[in-house]
Design an enzyme around this catalytic site. Sequence first.
Site, PDB file in Angstrom:
ATOM      1  N   ASP A  64       0.852  -1.197   0.000  1.00 54.59           N
ATOM      2  CA  ASP A  64       0.000   0.000   0.000  1.00 54.59           C
ATOM      3  C   ASP A  64       0.888   1.248   0.000  1.00 54.59           C
ATOM      4  OD1 ASP A  64      -2.295   1.610   0.246  1.00 54.59           O
ATOM      5  OD2 ASP A  64      -2.141   1.597   2.428  1.00 54.59           O
ATOM      6  N   ASP A 118      -0.346   5.028   0.993  1.00 55.97           N
ATOM      7  CA  ASP A 118      -0.607   6.028   2.022  1.00 55.97           C
ATOM      8  C   ASP A 118      -0.446   5.431   3.418  1.00 55.97           C
ATOM      9  OD1 ASP A 118      -1.250   7.661  -0.101  1.00 55.97           O
ATOM     10  OD2 ASP A 118      -3.394   7.249   0.046  1.00 55.97           O
TER      11      ASP A 118
END
Length: 736
Positions: free
Chosen positions: A558, A560
């Site tokens: 991922d 963020d």
Amino acid sequence: MTKISSTTLTLGVLFCVLASLTHASLPTAGGAPGLKMSKMASAPKRRTEAMQLRGGKTYSPEQSEHSEHESSSSSSSRAQQLFQALWETKEKHGDGLSASALEDILTTLREYPELMYMKQKADVKAIEEYNTKKDKAHRVAVFSHSLERNGANIFVLILLQHMTSLDRQAFELYTPAEGPMREDFEKLGVKVNIMKPSDPGYMVSLEEELSNFGAVFANTIMSAPVVRTAQKLGMPYTWVIHEAWPQDQFDWYASKVFMQKGIDAGIIKEAFQSAEPGSGNVCFPAKIQMELYDGLINKAACQVVYNGIPVASIDQFQKEKNRKAIRAELGYTDDDFLVLHLGTVCARKCQHVTAQAFSKLVNEKGVKNAKLLIVGARYIRQHEIDYISKVKKILKEGGVMNRATIMDIHEHVLRFYLAADVVLVPSKNEVLPLVISEAQAFRRPLVASNIDGLPEAITDGEEGFLVPPEDPQALVDAIYKLQQSDELRVAMGEKGRARVLRQFSHKAMTTTYMELIDKMAPEAPPPVAVQEPPAYTPPGVHSSLTPEPTPTEPVLVDMDMVITDWDGAFCERWLAKHPEDEQIIRGRTKFEIERNFPLEKRDEVLKVIAEPGFYSTMKPFPGALEALKEMVDEGIDVRIVSAPHPQSAGSCAREKYDWIEEHLGQAWIDRLILARDKTHVMGCMLIDDKPVVRGSSTPAWDHIVYDQPWNQHVSGKKRIMNWANWRDVVGLSAPH
């Protein structure tokens, strides 16, 4: 002192240790049922190939026939230790042990890993059954009458955009036929299923489908068969009624207007009459509409929820677009007075009355700069085709066809509001269409019929004018008043804007429905971790010293708050205006940042997230970029998988591409995957800070939790505390 034989001692120790191992229940989490093995087994079956302990072939641990099944590493380790200890005892005191006793002991130990494997598989099955039952409670089946682009379906889309972004429940959509909005829902990660009420066995199939869900969200009156089935099954449901059908015309509207086979007045009335408070919710977008069904439904089971619109998105559109340029693209000049009628072209929406009034506006009122734009033509049903021909005939007979444009249904309609000077809603049957609140958000004055729920959104002479239905003269008189006064148009537009913020807030609508859905299907807690028993390691092989292999499937990471400091970028903007909120951000416990703030601040939070440049200014976490490069250097196929924020999906995607190129280089752009639903992305593991990552598919990857305050409640999953320990979790040995 009593002498204890070595045989007695060995068997006693063995019995105690095996008992402690086999009677212990494996740990479970989240209240899942644990299974206990009451006893190892009956006397182990003696193997035919008896071991020769005296004479013949020499037996050693390395020659043991170990089970090919898996077992737990801790159990295997204990079994190996016992096996080795017994073997050493035999070597030391072999003459004091009978061959038969030692053979039985060793056979039991050889079979021990298989027995433990079977026990753990039983535990896994029990936990999976628990998760399936739990997951069902948090799954919501959504029913819509079509996939055509219309107000009722856009309402569902807006609601699911909000609910899927919260990731509190899992949603699937059911509809009778294909349509252009399938892609819109699938982009949200919502699976779309086609089920036709006219198909034989529909009701049986419906019951089977609903058995996989914990709750039902039914949209439009045409979902009555679904609601009735939910009522019979005792399932919680929310039913949203957009229509204003007179009670004596249910059959006509269902069969003739909407051409819905398998739906009639009987099933509609039965669903209404069976609605009871506490078992379900029946929602109406207008008070007048709820009153239309007086005597048919228990009002205690009903409530009014005004349809809201995402004003922030409309404001962003107006900020990015130029009215003059939009009008030029559509073929209008600055001097044109543009009248807009937006909605499905049909007799109920009365575009023929608009055509008559427009002819009068040009021919009788003398407004030579008037232009008419009708958006929403659909050529599916014969009555729609015939009606469009009727509207065109009126315009031709009035000599104004060259001033009018009739356009098909469009997915993106905001540009039409921006271009318009006045918006018409002259319907003869209507509840509260989104076109009213959307026009008000653009500060456009309205002229609408004084019917049904429209007076609940427009006060005559304030946000626009209300006129009698099917009265072209009253309609043209109101349009002419607005055409004659720029000041009046501006004043009514401002009042409309104030009203939409007050009454038709997207936040108010989604919050209400969110509470209803949460009540029906509470937010799903993290699933209980299920781990298959690891492979059994034979004696003499030390598994702790064996390096894990390099993953052959992609490792998904991922972006963020895993690679980038998203909170830091937000703090930089937010705290400049609200320094008092630093602790809210730094100590937040909810994944969606806006949910950590009071309701009155959430819209402002979302606006900050949508600001241009938000994502391109994020800083990388310490060691993140180095770790990613090391993974690639060591042969791992790394893919960065990120979900664009729905508040600013377009700019978010562009800025993330720019960020990757700036910080990792051009070659890494090919490693970036943008997906709202990460369950469709293939890989062996996903490193993500989100507590639970859900979607429309069962993921192929294992979820590795990247440590953050909002995922501290997650247990049973591997966790990366920071990028310094990535090898420990991903499975590579640290370099020496």
